[in-house]
Design a protein around this motif. Sequence first.
Motif, short mmCIF file in Angstrom:
data_model
loop_
_atom_site.label_atom_id
_atom_site.label_comp_id
_atom_site.label_asym_id
_atom_site.label_seq_id
_atom_site.Cartn_x
_atom_site.Cartn_y
_atom_site.Cartn_z
N LYS A 151 142.93 47.08 -35.50
CA LYS A 151 141.65 46.46 -35.14
C LYS A 151 141.39 46.51 -33.64
O LYS A 151 142.32 46.40 -32.84
CB LYS A 151 141.62 45.00 -35.60
CG LYS A 151 141.54 44.77 -37.08
CD LYS A 151 141.41 43.29 -37.40
CE LYS A 151 142.60 42.50 -36.91
NZ LYS A 151 142.57 41.09 -37.38
N HIS A 152 140.12 46.64 -33.28
CA HIS A 152 139.73 46.47 -31.88
C HIS A 152 139.82 45.00 -31.50
O HIS A 152 139.77 44.10 -32.36
CB HIS A 152 138.30 46.97 -31.65
CG HIS A 152 138.18 48.46 -31.62
ND1 HIS A 152 137.89 49.19 -32.75
CD2 HIS A 152 138.34 49.35 -30.61
CE1 HIS A 152 137.85 50.49 -32.42
NE2 HIS A 152 138.13 50.61 -31.15
N GLN B 216 140.01 38.29 -37.55
CA GLN B 216 139.21 38.45 -38.76
C GLN B 216 140.08 39.16 -39.78
O GLN B 216 140.23 40.38 -39.73
CB GLN B 216 137.94 39.24 -38.46
CG GLN B 216 137.03 38.56 -37.45
CD GLN B 216 135.82 39.42 -37.08
OE1 GLN B 216 135.35 40.23 -37.88
NE2 GLN B 216 135.32 39.26 -35.87
N GLU C 119 147.30 38.62 -31.71
CA GLU C 119 146.17 39.51 -31.45
C GLU C 119 146.00 39.77 -29.94
O GLU C 119 145.52 40.84 -29.55
CB GLU C 119 144.88 38.92 -32.02
CG GLU C 119 144.90 38.71 -33.52
CD GLU C 119 144.42 39.93 -34.29
OE1 GLU C 119 144.37 41.03 -33.70
OE2 GLU C 119 144.10 39.77 -35.48
N ARG D 193 141.73 41.08 -42.68
CA ARG D 193 141.31 42.13 -43.60
C ARG D 193 141.77 41.81 -45.02
O ARG D 193 142.57 40.91 -45.24
CB ARG D 193 141.89 43.48 -43.15
CG ARG D 193 141.42 43.94 -41.76
CD ARG D 193 139.90 44.00 -41.70
NE ARG D 193 139.41 44.68 -40.51
CZ ARG D 193 138.69 44.13 -39.57
NH1 ARG D 193 138.39 42.83 -39.64
NH2 ARG D 193 138.25 44.83 -38.54
N ARG E 91 137.68 43.16 -30.29
CA ARG E 91 136.49 42.39 -30.67
C ARG E 91 136.58 41.85 -32.10
O ARG E 91 135.85 40.93 -32.47
CB ARG E 91 135.24 43.26 -30.54
CG ARG E 91 135.21 44.47 -31.45
CD ARG E 91 133.90 45.24 -31.34
NE ARG E 91 133.89 46.44 -32.16
CZ ARG E 91 134.28 47.64 -31.76
NH1 ARG E 91 134.70 47.80 -30.51
NH2 ARG E 91 134.26 48.68 -32.57
N ASP E 92 137.47 42.41 -32.91
CA ASP E 92 137.60 41.99 -34.31
C ASP E 92 138.82 41.10 -34.54
O ASP E 92 139.22 40.88 -35.68
CB ASP E 92 137.70 43.22 -35.22
CG ASP E 92 136.47 44.09 -35.16
OD1 ASP E 92 135.37 43.53 -35.08
OD2 ASP E 92 136.61 45.33 -35.16
N ARG E 93 139.42 40.59 -33.48
CA ARG E 93 140.65 39.83 -33.63
C ARG E 93 140.45 38.59 -34.49
O ARG E 93 139.39 37.96 -34.47
CB ARG E 93 141.21 39.43 -32.26
CG ARG E 93 140.31 38.55 -31.41
CD ARG E 93 140.87 38.44 -30.00
NE ARG E 93 140.06 37.59 -29.13
CZ ARG E 93 138.97 38.01 -28.50
NH1 ARG E 93 138.54 39.25 -28.67
NH2 ARG E 93 138.29 37.19 -27.73
#
Length: 294
Positions: free
Chosen positions: A162-163, A169, A198, A171, A165-167
């Motif tokens: 993940k980037h 979240q 993260e 999956r 910015r998506d920490r």
Amino acid sequence: MPASEPPLRLVPTDDAGRARPNGVPAASVDDDVDPLPVDAWGRSEQMRALARALYDPVYRYWLRAEWEGLEHVPLDGGALLVANHGGAIPSDAPVIMHGIERELLRPVYGLAENLFRSLPVLGTLWSRTGGVPAHPDNAYRLLHDDQQLVLVFPEGTKATGKHVRDRYQLRRFGRGGFVEIAMRAGVPVVPMAVIGNEEAMPILWKSARIARLLGLPYFPVTANQFVYGPVLGYVLPLPAKFRIRVLPPVTFDVPPGQTRYNRGVVMEEAERIRALIQTEVDDMLRRRRSVWRG
């Protein structure tokens, strides 16, 4: 047990006081023939003890890991530890394994992608310190036959790739295979929520072209590389404070030992566990005052 005493449960000894791996008779230990004996999974208790000694300063003073609910990890019997995952090269697996072994004196076997095991040197070190290829048969044998603690991250590389910015979240937890294994082995799932992982090695950018050339699921450029340099940036985590919250064990009202379980029930339980962990992660983030101080 005081922290200065050796983890005797992790390194059994023979009558002469020589260290030997779990499950290996004392008569089989011959320092002249095999100076680093391993168990059936390739784990060496001597190597694991060395890894604990080397990693402990990182765990205590750099990542400063703190636990909540550690009493929910069973002291005996098999259990499947399930946690959220994060970081280009994640620090959550060694933190969890080290913390449980340090505090509860129980070995932890970590299930990892076969790709990681195939890496030169790193794959061997991971195996010697408790890493096992992520396969349902391996998980079942460890949980049911050996009655061990097994750590798994159901998000897999979807989480570690993940980037930033998506920490945090989470999956999807795969197809719920971890739930089916726990059902078949007749063991509880122990959910864990982790924060700090993260930020320890966040991904700023990914190169799909280099990933294809190297046969990797992703090739990251991390924030660490701008701090430590292009090489050390893949090794050293940033000093984000780790917090791990262990939730009460989840059990399943199904008979163990079946070949298959209802797919709908398995997926429903997997999603329930994912939602539990996401809720706790969100709560821990709301309470956190600082990424670095906790």
